[in-house]
Design an enzyme around this catalytic site. Structure first.
Site, short mmCIF file in Angstrom:
data_model
loop_
_atom_site.label_atom_id
_atom_site.label_comp_id
_atom_site.label_asym_id
_atom_site.label_seq_id
_atom_site.Cartn_x
_atom_site.Cartn_y
_atom_site.Cartn_z
N GLY A 1 -7.09 -1.82 0.08
CA GLY A 1 -5.86 -2.30 -0.54
C GLY A 1 -5.49 -3.66 0.01
N CYS A 2 -4.58 -4.34 -0.69
CA CYS A 2 -4.21 -5.70 -0.31
C CYS A 2 -3.40 -5.74 0.98
CB CYS A 2 -3.47 -6.38 -1.46
SG CYS A 2 -2.12 -5.42 -2.17
N TYR A 3 -2.33 -4.94 1.04
CA TYR A 3 -1.55 -4.89 2.28
C TYR A 3 -2.41 -4.44 3.47
CZ TYR A 3 2.94 -5.26 -0.30
OH TYR A 3 3.99 -5.66 -1.07
#
Length: 344
Positions: free
Chosen positions: A147-149
């Site tokens: 995921g990005c976070y």
């Protein structure tokens, strides 16, 4: 050339992946799929592809049949069956959704409200953070793209956790993202009048990236890691900045911490540790596959502060997926990803 298929090509991540892959010198994008736009030419949906490609969106089944590497950019719960078909046909599948990011079916059901539909293939997947799992990725045909976070937080903390330098039960991750992170679907929160000229947290204490962050950080530390993770939406299109607060086990010197990070990431093409005194900014990683990290110390609280920034659409999604593909196929890791942020 290696034939590439993108399933979920008309979402923001799928479209960004297509944009990048069309410039990759060693692959050919051979097929696209979109449930919402099946039968339509991609350049009718995204005008930036006019004169660049005339691919038409078709069924996911046809994409798997035609291609060597399949990227799935789908909502959670929709990638497992496609991945199973790809593996059965000796293809590579790189999933950019959440279906393979958690190793525990119980945790997946708790956070996503679904059970695994193909539990037997989950043991074959590798978490695709190259800086952590490069050797495993080389031998794998099923990648769980992070995921990005989590990407910002995991890269930000890895040197400290690998060297057992911080306490594991009081890590605070305060993250801000551009609105593309919410996807292309229409929601009230990302409606322009709701998002413009404001700044607010969302899903406080309940964001689905929390278990992914904790599982990966725990694997780095070889012990249980607990985080307080709070995401916020910025009124910008793309980019993430995560400010991470952690407590050292012993008294630390910022110069020594900086030396540790610089040495740890010295061979990583896409991770840049900034000089002491500089502060990482979204501006300098926008439209690149880079992660910039700056290091700071709160002397009053004896607290280490890490600032980690990426472009959520590239290093946080499509670019990292291409990086994983390059590793699997034996290409130079930076192939198709030699991107420089615009100066303004």
């Amino acid at each position: 050339m290696v034939k590439i298929g993108i399933i979920g090509a008309t979402g923001y991540v799928g479209a960004e992946l297509l944009r990048l892959l069309l410039s990759h010198p060693k692959v050919e994008v051979a097929a696209l799929s979109s449930v919402s736009f099946e039968g339509q030419e991609i350049s009718n949906i995204y005008k930036n592809f006019l004169s660049k490609t005339n691919l038409i969106c078709e069924s996911a089944h046809d994409v798997v049949e035609k291609c060597d590497v399949i990227f799935t950019a789908l909502p959670h719960g929709l990638s497992e069956d496609i991945a199973k078909k790809a593996l059965d046909n000796k293809k590579v599948c790189i999933d950019m959704g959440a279906d393979f990011r958690l190793s525990s079916e119980k945790e997946y059901e708790k956070w996503y409200g679904k059970k695994f539909t193909q539990p037997e293939i989950h043991t074959e997947s590798v978490y695709g953070l190259p800086e952590l799992n490069r050797d495993k990725i080389k031998e794998c045909s099923l990648i769980a793209n992070p995921g990005c976070y989590p990407t910002t937080i995991e890269l930000g903390l890895m040197p400290l956790l690998k060297n057992s330098l911080i306490k594991l039960d009081n890590i605070i991750c305060d993250s801000k993202s551009g609105t593309t992170g919410a996807g292309r679907g229409l929601t009230l929160n990302t409606h322009f009048p709701e998002e413009n000229e404001t700044f607010a947290p969302y899903k406080v204490g309940a964001h689905r990236h929390t278990p992914e962050i904790e599982e990966t950080l725990s694997s780095m530390a070889e012990d249980n890691v607990n985080v307080t993770f709070t995401p916020h939406l910025l009124p910008i299109n793309r980019g993430i900045v995560s400010t991470i607060y952690c407590i050292p086990r012993d008294k630390v010197n910022l110069e020594e911490i900086h030396k540790l990070y610089t040495e740890f990431y010295k061979d990583e093409r896409f991770v840049n540790v900034l000089p002491l005194g500089d502060t990482a900014s979204i501006k300098n990683v926008r439209l690149t596959n880079d992660c910039h990290i700056s290091l700071h110390l709160n002397h009053r609280e004896d607290q280490i502060i890490i600032i980690s920034t990426i472009d959520n659409m590239i290093k946080g999604a499509a670019g990292q997926a291409i990086q994983n593909m390059n590793i699997i196929l034996g290409f130079n890791e930076a192939e198709g990803l030699n991107l420089i942020a615009p100066a303004f």
